[in-house]
Design an enzyme around this catalytic site. Structure first.
Site, short mmCIF file in Angstrom:
data_model
loop_
_atom_site.label_atom_id
_atom_site.label_comp_id
_atom_site.label_asym_id
_atom_site.label_seq_id
_atom_site.Cartn_x
_atom_site.Cartn_y
_atom_site.Cartn_z
N ASP A 436 0.86 -1.17 0.00
CA ASP A 436 0.00 0.00 0.00
C ASP A 436 0.90 1.23 0.00
O ASP A 436 1.58 1.52 0.99
CB ASP A 436 -0.89 -0.02 1.25
CG ASP A 436 -1.89 1.12 1.28
OD1 ASP A 436 -1.71 2.10 0.55
OD2 ASP A 436 -2.87 1.03 2.07
N HIS A 437 0.88 1.98 -1.10
CA HIS A 437 1.81 3.09 -1.25
C HIS A 437 1.48 4.28 -0.34
O HIS A 437 2.26 5.22 -0.23
CB HIS A 437 1.86 3.55 -2.71
CG HIS A 437 3.23 3.95 -3.17
ND1 HIS A 437 4.23 4.31 -2.30
CD2 HIS A 437 3.76 4.05 -4.41
CE1 HIS A 437 5.32 4.61 -2.97
NE2 HIS A 437 5.07 4.47 -4.26
#
Length: 466
Positions: A436-437
């Site tokens: 998850d950036h």
């Protein structure tokens, strides 16, 4: 006589499918005796009986999907039924409440709050779908529901096209609620919302004119009954989406379109890891457990997560916070006949290598047998998916909801590899890390993946970094 209602066996589940009954009508039952298997959106669960007695009726068929709160079995416990009481509606608009027919108190039967009362023996005549039936007005104005009188006084008469009232006319009968007051249970409302159906445009066919799932499906022309499914052409098949597959689909869509995914790949020489697996299998501590490359991959992930705690965290959308987990519930994606399950090993970070091997073995055995429970799939913090068992080199895995990273472990195969300037055959696999950036930036994701790869290239690093 007592009835057992379908309970919520998970976290906010609204329905479940009856898989198999363990009892039949006439069978004696005892408290805590397993009577039925149900399949929820998360797992197959066995339900115990809460009463002693004799089975009087099975109120749901095998294969039927039942809403939480609906009675599924009646047990004769030798006691007389309690006097019925009229429920107090609390969720239906006032107009719909007042237009429920008045019946003697002793004839009322308890029903779900918000859906009015129903007669003990009376049968409702078929409703015409083309028009609403207007109630005949009684001669005594005091018997007309208050909200109906107020509506007539505020904006014209009620039922202008109906014949004038007269002595001896029929009592007021139930009619379909006014526009905006559609009667439907929460699961039906959710289904309508998902399919884009306006409930106020539908004519319900359920009790007291309530809208059912079939009404919603019919509105969009979808198939909802096995009889219709069988009518498709011979070269087509329609499979109802329900249970685990339905939940997985919803979770994957929610994850893919909520968390910005980034996937990085790394090819790794795992020759030393494969040699270590052979050596571990010969040790007495591992004599009764299965030792596979996944065991050392799991250990590498646990060590790398300790070195990079932010990888083992989650994004809390409600509070707008990043929650860092200082424990690891290690999820292992498992393909089962019921669909994809992701049970997790609780507190995997605290386990020794032999104990981790036992936990992974028990997790896989339970999943294959279809006995994984909802609690075993809740609370995961980071996940491994072993796509290599299917002969696949790599992929772009989708995050498990509530987690920030998932590692795909590809197949191990012989490949030419450069070692000390020489091309030699080595055992090689591909690792793919999705993250998850919002939580994990490129540097952190790369460092974590590189550490996992380094430990699989040289398992001694697990001892040095642990």
């Amino acid at each position: 006589m007592k009835e057992f209602e379908l309970p919520d066996v998970g976290e906010g589940l609204t329905e479940a499918e009856i898989v198999r009954w363990h009892v039949k009508v006439g069978d004696p039952v005892k408290v805590n005796q397993i009577i039925v298997e149900i399949e929820t959106a998360k797992a197959v669960v066995e339900l115990p009986c809460p009463f002693d007695g004799v089975v009087a009726a099975l109120m749901a068929d095998e294969g039927e999907t039942v809403d939480v709160g609906r009675p599924i079995i009646s047990v004769d416990d030798g006691t007389a039924p309690a006097p019925a009481a009229a429920p107090v509606p609390d969720r239906v608009e006032a107009l719909a409440d007042d237009m429920v027919p008045a019946v003697p108190k002793e004839e009322r039967q308890p029903v779900l709050v918000g859906y009015g009362v129903k007669m003990g023996t009376a049968k409702r005549r078929p409703r015409k779908a083309s028009a609403l039936q207007a109630p005949a007005a009684p001669s005594d104005p005091s018997t007309v529901p208050r909200s109906v009188r107020e509506a007539a006084g505020a904006g014209g008469s009620v039922g202008e096209d109906a014949p004038p009232p007269s002595r001896g006319s029929e009592p007021v009968t139930a009619v379909r609620p006014a526009r905006g007051a559609a009667l439907a249970k929460p699961p039906v409302r959710k289904l309508a919302k998902d399919l884009g159906v306006d409930l106020t445009e539908l004519t319900g066919t359920g009790p007291q004119g309530s809208i059912t799932r079939d009404d919603v499906h019919a509105a969009v022309g979808t198939v909802s009954s096995p009889a219709v499914v069988q009518a498709v052409p011979a070269h087509e098949e329609r499979i109802p989406v329900k249970g685990v597959r339905k939940a997985t689909a919803q979770a994957m869509v929610a994850s893919a379109f909520t968390a910005p995914h980034v996937t990085e790949f790394l090819q790794v020489d795992v020759t030393a890891t494969m040699d270590a697996v052979v050596r571990l299998r010969q040790l007495p501590d591992f004599a009764e457990v299965k030792v596979s490359p996944l065991l050392l991959v799991a250990k590498a992930v646990l060590v790398a997560a300790r070195r990079h705690p932010m990888i083992n965290s989650m994004w809390d959308e409600v509070t707008q916070e990043i929650v860092v987990k200082h424990y690891v519930n290690l999820g292992i994606a498992a393909a089962t006949p019921r669909g994809l399950l992701v049970p997790n090993v609780k507190d995997a970070h605290a386990l020794s290598l032999p104990d981790l091997a036992k936990a992974l073995g028990a997790l896989a055995e339970t999943a294959r047998a279809g006995r994984t429970q909802p609690a075993e799939m809740a609370g995961g913090t980071i996940t491994i998916t072993n796509v290599g068992v299917f002969g696949v080199d790599a992929g772009t895995p989708i995050l498990n909801q509530g987690e920030s990273a998932i590692l795909a472990f590809g197949q191990v195969r012989d490949m030419p590899w450069v070692v000390d300037g020489q091309i030699v055959p080595r055992r090689v696999c591909t690792l793919a890390l999705s993250f998850d950036h919002r939580v994990v930036d490129g540097e952190l994701g790369s460092l974590f993946l590189r550490d996992v790869g380094a430990m699989l290239e040289d398992p001694l690093r697990m001892l040095a970094w642990n």
